[in-house]
Motif scaffolding. Sequence first.
Motif, PDB file in Angstrom:
ATOM      1  N   ILE A  64       1.273  -1.115  -0.134  1.00 32.89           N
ATOM      2  CA  ILE A  64       0.220   0.251   0.005  1.00 32.89           C
ATOM      3  C   ILE A  64       1.247   1.207   0.009  1.00 32.89           C
ATOM      4  N   SER A  65       0.601   2.032  -1.114  1.00 33.60           N
ATOM      5  CA  SER A  65       1.490   3.160  -0.980  1.00 33.60           C
ATOM      6  C   SER A  65       1.049   4.601   0.261  1.00 33.60           C
ATOM      7  N   THR A  66       1.877   5.385  -0.194  1.00 36.15           N
ATOM      8  CA  THR A  66       1.640   6.777   0.428  1.00 36.15           C
ATOM      9  C   THR A  66       1.329   7.446  -0.726  1.00 36.15           C
ATOM     10  N   SER A  71      -4.863   9.513  -0.679  1.00 31.95           N
ATOM     11  CA  SER A  71      -5.898   9.550  -1.444  1.00 31.95           C
ATOM     12  C   SER A  71      -7.586   9.098  -0.585  1.00 31.95           C
ATOM     13  N   ILE A  72      -6.912   8.124  -0.274  1.00 31.36           N
ATOM     14  CA  ILE A  72      -8.013   7.736   1.212  1.00 31.36           C
ATOM     15  C   ILE A  72      -8.493   9.283   2.007  1.00 31.36           C
ATOM     16  N   THR A  96      -8.510   2.570  -4.513  1.00 28.29           N
ATOM     17  CA  THR A  96      -7.461   3.124  -6.147  1.00 28.29           C
ATOM     18  C   THR A  96      -7.162   1.780  -6.525  1.00 28.29           C
ATOM     19  N   GLY A  97      -6.142   2.962  -7.034  1.00 21.88           N
ATOM     20  CA  GLY A  97      -5.460   2.329  -8.551  1.00 21.88           C
ATOM     21  C   GLY A  97      -6.343   1.693  -9.452  1.00 21.88           C
ATOM     22  N   LYS A  98      -6.399   1.165 -10.608  1.00 17.64           N
ATOM     23  CA  LYS A  98      -7.325   0.468 -11.754  1.00 17.64           C
ATOM     24  C   LYS A  98      -6.780  -0.916 -12.497  1.00 17.64           C
ATOM     25  N   PRO A  99      -7.713  -1.760 -12.194  1.00 18.93           N
ATOM     26  CA  PRO A  99      -8.646  -1.563 -11.268  1.00 18.93           C
ATOM     27  C   PRO A  99      -9.003  -0.989 -10.220  1.00 18.93           C
ATOM     28  N   ARG A 122      -6.232  -4.382   2.482  1.00 15.29           N
ATOM     29  CA  ARG A 122      -7.542  -4.005   1.718  1.00 15.29           C
ATOM     30  C   ARG A 122      -8.529  -5.837   2.292  1.00 15.29           C
ATOM     31  N   PRO A 123      -9.888  -5.371   2.451  1.00 13.74           N
ATOM     32  CA  PRO A 123     -10.614  -5.850   2.879  1.00 13.74           C
ATOM     33  C   PRO A 123     -11.292  -6.743   1.875  1.00 13.74           C
ATOM     34  N   ILE A 124     -10.372  -6.889   0.501  1.00 18.65           N
ATOM     35  CA  ILE A 124     -11.064  -7.503  -0.176  1.00 18.65           C
ATOM     36  C   ILE A 124      -9.917  -9.156   0.031  1.00 18.65           C
ATOM     37  N   SER A 125      -8.800  -8.964   0.884  1.00 19.90           N
ATOM     38  CA  SER A 125      -8.753  -9.912   1.312  1.00 19.90           C
ATOM     39  C   SER A 125      -9.136 -10.733   2.654  1.00 19.90           C
TER      40      SER A 125
END
Length: 147
Positions: A64-66, A71-72, A96-99, A122-125
């Motif tokens: 996870i980048s700065t 952005s969040i 964040t990101g694409k997608p 990342r809640p997708i984890s």
Amino acid sequence: MATIMECKHVKECKRKAEIWQENQEKYSAIGQHELDDFLELYDDKKAAIKMDQHFEKRCVERAISTSDVTSILEFGWVIERNETLGNVSVVLLGFTGKPYKPLHVVYHIVSERKWVAVTAYRPISQPWKWSKNYDKRICFCVKDGEL
């Protein structure tokens, strides 16, 4: 090979989720107001964010980048506000990101002018723990499946 976790106590988690959501409808609004006030001060350079060691370690581990975190903070919104023993924290959700991928960032509110970034994930984890949009906690099981 990773084991896919799932909710082990569907009825109990549903009961807890209903109570949790009812409370969060009240408290998330307070947290959003706190975020809006903080951002106004932050934009005027009258407030600061500290990133603790745990946060920095987890960001490296989770790639996870700065800029993701920034952005969040700028474009995300409060989905949870918790107060435990006088400590207030908020969970922000953004994409964040694409997608675009969901990201949660947890901040401890030290004062109206100082917030500490505690963790990001990342809640997708752990998709079983979250609603389809990752904005509502629906499972309260811990790693070993216990409540």
